[in-house]
Structure formats: C-alpha cells, structure tokens
Design an enzyme around this catalytic site. Structure first.
Site, PDB file in Angstrom:
ATOM      1  N   CYS A 124      15.629  44.614 -55.866  1.00  0.00           N
ATOM      2  CA  CYS A 124      14.650  43.804 -55.034  1.00  0.00           C
ATOM      3  C   CYS A 124      13.540  44.018 -54.477  1.00  0.00           C
ATOM      4  CB  CYS A 124      15.592  42.739 -54.086  1.00  0.00           C
ATOM      5  SG  CYS A 124      16.955  42.040 -55.127  1.00  0.00           S
ATOM      6  N   HIS A 260      10.596  39.208 -49.697  1.00  0.00           N
ATOM      7  CA  HIS A 260      11.489  38.826 -51.062  1.00  0.00           C
ATOM      8  C   HIS A 260      12.155  37.607 -50.641  1.00  0.00           C
ATOM      9  CE1 HIS A 260      14.885  39.280 -53.754  1.00  0.00           C
ATOM     10  NE2 HIS A 260      15.621  39.610 -52.929  1.00  0.00           N
ATOM     11  N   ASN A 291      16.607  33.472 -56.331  1.00  0.00           N
ATOM     12  CA  ASN A 291      16.350  34.840 -55.953  1.00  0.00           C
ATOM     13  C   ASN A 291      16.012  35.641 -57.443  1.00  0.00           C
ATOM     14  OD1 ASN A 291      16.388  37.439 -55.633  1.00  0.00           O
ATOM     15  ND2 ASN A 291      18.097  37.458 -53.911  1.00  0.00           N
TER      16      ASN A 291
END
Ligand code: UT7
Length: 335
Positions: A124, A260, A291
């Site tokens: 990520c 993020h 996500n």
C-alpha cells in the site's frame, strides 16, 4: 592507472507532478454483495471502515490494461508524449508473473521508447515510494519524465469468506507523470519499514508450499486488522508531521490531506492526531472505492480533482502505509 574522475551527473533543479490520471473498473460492488459470505452487514462495514461500495475488475481489466488506461490520462493531462517518457515505475503486489515486471509491458503498450521500467513491491506504500524515486531520478538526471503507476487487482488475492479482508479491498489504477519544474513540487520523502511487524499483512502461504500442496489454493491476503489499525492511526500521524516539517511547512500551509485509503476511521484518527485545521480538505474515496492498496492515493486525489475539492497548485500531504510494514509520506503540489 588514470586519475581522471568520473563525470558528475545532475538533473533538473526541481521535480513536480505534471499530470494525473486514474482508471476505475466498471463493475460497482455494493456492501450488500459481499456481506452474505462473511456474515456481516452493510451497517457494520460502513461504521467500521466507511466503505459503501468498491470496484471489482473483469477478466479484461488486467493490471496492464488498467495501468495503461490511467497512464494515458496522466500523460494527456501533463501534455507529455509517451516518447518523452524515459522512466516507468509500476507499484503493485498483484501482477501474478513472478518475472519479469509488468512495467516494460506498460511502457511498450503506451508507445514509450525503451525507458527504464521496473516494478516496486511496497504494497500500500508503493505509490509514494514510486513518486519519491521518480523525483530523485529527475533531480539526479537519470531520467527526465517518469511515469509512476499504482495499480492493483486485489480481488485475485481475496478470500471472499474471510471476515477480516473480504469487504475491504478492491481494484483500480492511478498514475502520475513526474518531471522537471521551476519550483519544488514534490517535498522530501519520509519513509521506512518495520520488519518486526512483517506478519501483520501478508500472503497466507509461500507459492512453493502452495504448489507442493495436494489441492493448491491461491495464497490469499491475510491481515491482523486491529494491530494494523493501531499502528497506522498513531505512528503514521508522526510520519505525516515529519513530512510537513521537512517540506518547510506547517499544517496551516496544507490544502489537502490524501492518505492511503485503508479505513475512514484511520484517516480521521490521523487528521485528529496531526491537528489538521478544519479548512484542510480530506480524501474520502474509500467510501466508493474500498482499499486499492498502491492505487488508492492517486485514485483519491483524482476524485477530489473531479469533485472540485482539489485545484491546481494546492498543497497535499500524502501518507501511504501497509504490508512490510512499509510507509512513505511527502507533501506534493497538485498539477
Ligand atoms: O491497506 C493496508 C493497511 N490496512 C489497514 O490499515 C486496515 C486496518 N484495519 C482495519 O481497517 C480494521 O481493523 C477492520 C475494518 C479490518 C476491522 O475493524 P475493527 O474495528 O478492528 O474490528 P475487530 O477486528 O476488532 O472486530 C470487532 C468485532 C468482533 O466482534 P466481538 O469480538 O467484538 O464480538 C469481530 O468478531 O467485529 C466482529 N467482526 C465483524 N462483524 C461483522 C469482525 N469482522 C467483521 C465483519 N462483519 N466483517
């Protein structure tokens, strides 16, 4: 032996993001579609994560296809021809060829002329790693225009019956063009890793064990959600403040906060811990996109641009974090 020194190499005085683009898969998947397999509810998912829906890629929406689509938009926005691109960095953990990287394929399909092209595996945090590398390349003179792509097809790694992950992750791509600039457009990066916490987010199995098993199953992504949540909420706010400080700014100089997109509650906890002023506009793309790991920051920034929440010249704090555990933060100027 000759005493002649090697030639020194220098690049542009400053680097900036020159263009932004994104690709969202066509298929929208609301919470109602994922709850049954995990004995959950739309209400629980929204309360605990802020997610209402996500996008799942079709078989045609491959890592390469989504990367090329997002890149074409970023190049068009930057006004840069693919032949001017001499670096392509693709941040991803879901390109399922062990070798080679997907970046050379993306570069060739775009029509770039043999640029340096490689993938970055920082989960990520990968997009912010890519932006930091690209800025350093432009300033050091090893490249002039670098395309940075964050792309994931996390649905390929998802156990649809795992309550801890099945509702969180989705697919998509985002890209930026990094190039020379008269003023600094990408602040110093604050980045690092914590291998002590390696096991918190990872593939469940090693591919060699999977292939040796009697009934092979995909090594799904597994996550110790609460531990990651605590780490991200508290540690990442400090990293964000360091990035603001290293850019020579204070929180009062920020226009946007684009972390993020891991969990809406993590975003809010970080904003509170950094004491961001009420006027700082906060990215909340997770509600519609879930996500998307390396793709989440450019996707979130693109939505803010499309919604009129982000304007050219705005100063945005980016903070990326995830498996590794790896993290990276920098302040950037919106193109
Ligand atoms: O992108 C990389 C970085 N990733 C992240 O930053 C993710 C960080 N973690 C998270 O976002 C959160 O930990 C989750 C959203 C994954 C989970 O939320 P949580 O508030 O940490 O839930 P929990 O695991 O502590 O579970 C709380 C309760 C438990 O029930 P009891 O023991 O309190 O009765 C779980 O059994 O919620 C239950 N639960 C669920 N209920 C309905 C756990 N998962 C679910 C579910 N649906 N999917």
């Amino acid at each position: 032996m000759s005493a002649r020194p090697l030639a020194a190499q220098t690049g542009a005085a400053h680097a900036a993001i020159l263009g932004l683009g994104a690709y969202r898969p066509a298929r929208v998947v609301p919470n109602a579609e994922v709850v049954e397999a995990i004995d959950s509810s739309d209400e629980w998912i929204q309360q605990r994560s802020g997610i209402k829906e996500r996008r799942f890629a079709s078989p045609e929406e491959t890592v390469q296809m989504m990367s090329v689509a997002a890149s074409r938009r970023a190049l068009e926005h930057a006004g840069i021809d693919p032949r001017q691109v001499d670096g392509v960095i693709v941040a991803t953990v879901s390109h399922f060829m062990q070798l080679p990287a997907v970046a050379p394929l993306v570069a060739t399909e775009l029509g770039c002329e043999q640029p340096v092209a490689f993938d970055v595996s920082a989960a990520c945090a990968g997009f912010c790693h890519g932006v930091a590398l690209a800025a350093d390349m432009v300033r050091a003179g090893s490249a002039r225009h670098v395309l940075v792509v964050g792309v994931e097809r996390l649905t390929d790694m998802l156990d649809r019956t795992d309550r801890g992950t099945a509702f969180i992750f989705g697919d998509g791509a985002g890209a930026v063009v990094v190039g020379p600039s008269e003023t600094p457009g990408i602040g110093p990066v604050v980045w690092g890793s914590d291998g002590e916490q390696y096991d918190l987010i990872r593939s469940r199995d090693d591919w060699r064990d999977v292939m040796a098993a009697e009934t092979p199953v995909t090594p799904h992504l597994v996550m110790q959600g609460s531990a990651v949540f605590r780490w991200a909420s508290f540690t990442m706010a400090k990293i964000g403040l360091q990035a603001i400080d290293r850019a020579g700014l204070t929180v009062d100089d920020l226009d946007l906060f684009v972390p993020h997109q891991a969990n809406m509650r993590i975003t809010d906890a970080m904003a509170r811990a950094m004491k961001l002023p009420a006027g700082v506009r906060i990215a909340r793309d997770i509600a519609e996109q879930g996500n998307t790991s390396a793709a989440s920051i450019p996707l979130a920034l693109q939505r803010m641009v499309d919604d009129g929440e982000a304007r050219s010249g705005d100063r945005a704090l980016l903070i990326a974090f995830g498996a590794g555990l790896a993290y990276a933060a920098q302040v950037v100027v919106v193109p």
